[in-house]
Design an enzyme around this catalytic site. Sequence first.
Site, PDB file in Angstrom:
ATOM      1  N   CYS A 161       0.849  -1.250   0.012  1.00  0.00           N
ATOM      2  CA  CYS A 161      -0.112   0.135   0.061  1.00  0.00           C
ATOM      3  C   CYS A 161       0.871   1.441   0.026  1.00  0.00           C
ATOM      4  CB  CYS A 161      -0.926   0.028   1.070  1.00  0.00           C
ATOM      5  SG  CYS A 161      -0.272  -0.132   2.608  1.00  0.00           S
ATOM      6  N   HIS A 212      -2.399   0.460   7.172  1.00  0.00           N
ATOM      7  CA  HIS A 212      -2.837   0.752   5.931  1.00  0.00           C
ATOM      8  C   HIS A 212      -2.344   2.377   5.616  1.00  0.00           C
ATOM      9  CE1 HIS A 212      -4.675   0.098   1.850  1.00  0.00           C
ATOM     10  NE2 HIS A 212      -5.590   1.046   2.220  1.00  0.00           N
ATOM     11  N   ASP A 217      -8.181   5.588  -2.427  1.00  0.00           N
ATOM     12  CA  ASP A 217      -7.401   4.197  -2.014  1.00  0.00           C
ATOM     13  C   ASP A 217      -6.780   3.484  -3.266  1.00  0.00           C
ATOM     14  OD1 ASP A 217      -5.932   2.442  -0.905  1.00  0.00           O
ATOM     15  OD2 ASP A 217      -7.679   1.727   0.228  1.00  0.00           O
TER      16      ASP A 217
END
Lengths: 305, 319, 676
Positions: free
Chosen positions: C423, C467, C483
């Site tokens: 991520c 995250h 995202d």
Amino acid sequence: MTTAIGRAITAVSGVVLGKEEQIRLAVACLLARGHLLIEDLPGMGKTTLAHALARVFSLEYRRVQFTSDMLPADILGVSIFDPDSREFQLRPGPVFTQLLLADEINRATPKTQGALLEAMEERQVTLDGVSRPLPEPFYVIATQNPVTQAGTFPLPESQLDRFLMRISLGYPSAETEIALLSGSDRRQQALTMKPQLSTAELMQMMLLVEKIHASADLIDYVQRLLGYSRDGGLFVAGLSPRAGLGLLRAARAWALLAGRDYVTPEDVQVVLGPVTSHRLQGSAGGTTAASIQQLLEAVPVVRRS
Amino acid sequence: MKSLRRTVSELWHGWLQRRIPPSRQVLLDQRRIFIFPSAYGFFFLLIAVLLFVGGINYENNLLLGFSFLLVSLFLMAILHTFRNLAGLKLVAASMRPGFAGARGALEVRILSAHHAHLSIWLHWPGAPAEEVSVEPGEEKSLWLSVQLLRRGRQHPGRLRVESRYPLGLLRSWSLVDLDHTCLAWPKPLSGGECPASGGDDDTGVNHQDRGSEEFEGLRSYVAGDSLRLVDWKSYARGRGLNTKQFSDPAEGRLWLEWNRLPGHDPETRYGRLCYWVLQLDQRGERYGLRLPDGELEPGSGPLQRERALEMLALSGESG
Amino acid sequence: MARVYQVPRHAFPWLISGALLASLPHMLRAELWLSVVVPLLLLWRIMIQRGRFAMPGKLVRGMLLLGLAGATLYSHGTLLGPDAGVTLLVAAFALKMLEMFRLRDAYVVIILAFFVLATAFLFSTGPLITIYIGLVLVLMVAALIGINHPESGVSPWRHFRLSLTMLGQAIPLMLVFFMLVPRLPPLWSLKVEQQQGKTGMSDSMAPGEISRLSRQNDLAFRVEFEGDVPPPSLRYWRGLTYGWFDGRRWSQAVPPALDRQEYVRFANGVSPQWYLQLLADRGDAAWKYRVVMERSGRQWLYAMSVPFSDKADVGLARDLRLVRRTDLEATYDYRVTSYLMPVAVEGLKDWERQFYVALPSGSSPRAAAMAQQWRDESVSDAAYANRLLRWLNEEQFYYTLEPPLLGQHTVDDFLFRTRRGFCEHYASSFAFLLRAAGIPARIVAGYQGGQLNPLGNHLQVRQYDAHVWVEAWLPEQGWVEFDPTAAVAPARIELGLEQALAGFDEQTDTGLAAVLRSNPLLTRLSHLIDYIEFGWAKWVLGYNQQNQLEFLSRWLGKVTPERMVMTLAAVGGSLMTVMLIWMLWRARRPGLKWWQREYRAMLRLMRKRGLNPPAHLPPAQVIAAAAQRYPRAAAALQDWQHCFEAAVYRPPAADPELLRRQLVVLRRKVARMSRL
């Protein structure tokens, strides 16, 4: 050994009919080294009972009919100067025996009563400053008339304490009475009874009584009975520690009669009435016997709290 | 300053006297028990406070909880320590005398009525403590020594009954006056001549009914004489009724006398007499004791010694 | 030399086992030498008690103390501070066992043991360790009781029972204190340097750092919702934002034009302009929940945007996240209401815009050029961002925990060469591409997802849920969340890390956790454990000033210090009085002996069967009456009566314990046989 006692009791029951409970109590009283007071009308078989007991336990037996003109010396004995031997000679009174039937003890003066009761307590007689032990065993069965008649001196309470038990024989039941009437003379029958125990054996049994086990819980029960007799408000005055000791001793003897080497609460309950009835006086109207029953019912056998 | 302290002390003793009056038998209850943390108790609380501060600073609730648990335990210990003494019964029992300047001992009986009382310490002021535990329904007897300072009856002061059980963080105690006294014999002082007189001047006294050590002779029977003492054998021989006479042996009978020690102060006289009592007793002699306020008939043996010493201890005390 | 104090034989087992068990948590946690030295010293002490060795002399003890201090200094570099202090305390405590010459020393040892025991809470605070410490405390109190009973021949179990009783009685009182004693703020700041250091997020991020977190199974926080639990795609737990990029590393930074006062708003502080604006603009309240956070050693709190909390020591930062005034040194618990993001009414301030588009010059030129070009081709910022997402989705990007290393131009290298990342790679590149196109953007770090525990209906968020994502400022909209990871691996958002990795043929090596999850029974067990731990954290560890006030105001109405003290005194006092009365009342009546209780139980049984024998009837008659009524139970009744008589009235012969057990068995038999 206990079987011998059992035989003795059976033998006596064959003479004094229908009174097995009282006979057992009388024997228990003897084994517990106590003295017995029988409160009854004349002719209920007191003498026969005493006689029969003396025979089966091979005890030396005397009977004294108490009267108001009796002196202590008539019971205890007297020293008499014998001009022939030019010496004082003691003539022991009827008290020097193993089983003494003191008939109608309440007819005698308090002084005479006192002399006997003292001898019962001390188990010795002091004459001219010399103490003479009474024979062993020494068992007094005293009788008194329940109906207060003229010329009687009721035993004071402190004296009554000297008797371990008080029982009464009472009238026989109808069947017993028929058997009694149809049979031969009971007193004659008593005279011909065979001894079942020797004196030595009897003494041994008496020693055995002291060894009967009374557990802590049982003693606790006895104590609670005594305590309740004092605090329960049933009686004018509660039981004395002497009464407590007597109760325990009588219970031990009863246990021995039952062939046990330990005391159970039943033993205590059986002897409670005979041991305490002459020592207590109900405070609230009713009879002493009823109050004792109340006492019995008020105290739990096993501690609950 | 000094008077202030004395006043405080008097007030305290007066208060104690009212609160716990002298009695041969004392049952400890909440009115008679004092309780206060011990030094360890304070240390324990300090640790609890430290943990509390730590708990606050580290924002650690478990640390705080632990500290609270310690404090709660301390509070529970108050109850338990109190309970350990409460319900204890103390009874003054017998006494073992000693010589002045030495130690005597007093017996205290400790009874537990309902629950166990463990690790109880008992002592008189200025004497070593004794530890005892009693289980429910049990009775124990403890001899506690007492310092005897003077001759005579001595009151040992208030008995301190103390316990720290179970945790030792608190001390519960009581000061009970058991109305107990210990007898102090005079301190034996050796030396000097035996302050005794022989018994020659006493022969005239009739000793007919005392003892029967030695046959003295016969005299004619007087009404009231015990028949036991009548000489029946001589009577049988036609010599009439005679009564046997017995008497103590006259020789070796010594009278220790106060009056024979002039010029000494009373305590010295008692000390001397005491010494001679012990001496004569050791030699197994018969002796009597004559003091201004009484006398002891001659005799010997441990009982005689005991009586003589007791008399010496109590002489001069009014009442 | 004076006689050396002897610990009573009946107290010694408690003392030595208590000492060992009190040191055990520290021995398992701290340096190896401690777990060697302490048992050795205690063994030595046992030998002394047995008379094998003598007490060591002053010199030996002094040397030992120096040695222990030296070892501590060597391990920790200091003797001060909680960590080194506790090590030294434990060592010195064990050494003190060799220095017991008087009763006083025994007291000191035991009271020190309480201290040693309590310090274990500095390092672990779970329910299990609490129970453990409670048990060791029972031993130590038993030892304390033992040394206060100098007689010999006493059963050690007697101390143990009393200890248990006393602690049992102390616990209600402790609970009262715990609930009612006012919680104070820390007097001075203290920190425990735990060996694992700080876990979770850090204030900067370089490629590879979040994926390190993803291998950790530790719990970050738990969330309990009032009402519905949001679906996984909405569970974005914002913790902090990174606004500064140096070409490789994204860092948290406050725009230089802003002073600290302006930046964070606390409940009791002044409200800056932006905060008032936010209050005016914020959307509807979407979620209400309570977060119970594990100790993190940081001040960041996690919540969904836009979070508001009414706690005094929680502030809202300008980048819409919650911060605590001080670092979290213990479990922390806070309530949050999250509102929908506000629609921007005003644009960004100039300095703010500049700050959020700043990039190091010359970094990743290829990506920068692509951004310029694509932005020019797009109609709006939003369209550009969506094109980027689509591109990430369509191109061959891989989601992996083990990305290759990146060169100097990290973004270029990733986007055009390796294309394998986690991520942080996607977020970093995405934010870079936005900024390069002149769109204000920042990276948000936090957690995403969380596992629902059906037992407590709460979410557990663990470190592997860490995250990062991106927020971009779009005109007329304000800050909008993007995202990029979701574009590459949608499963990461919907199903979690493990499923996402599985989609890319990769296994998480959280190993054991995976095994645990695959077994339904173990899953339920782990849910149960989690539920208990959550309750513990909520009610015990997280019981703080706030909760206390809430709790008390329910009972007291307005909470004032006077009222708290009064309540404490009243409740504590009455509790003590009740216990005193109980103790004295119990003292008045002697306890029943076991056979008396047995008899009572038998009578109770008979009453239950409708038989009511009067109390004055001797046992034998009672039993006879019962036997007549229940012939089936007659044999058992007679046996019981026989045993009872043997136990109570006969001369003692048989083993009373045997009789007792036999009586109980027989009574049960009677109960069975007399049932109709």
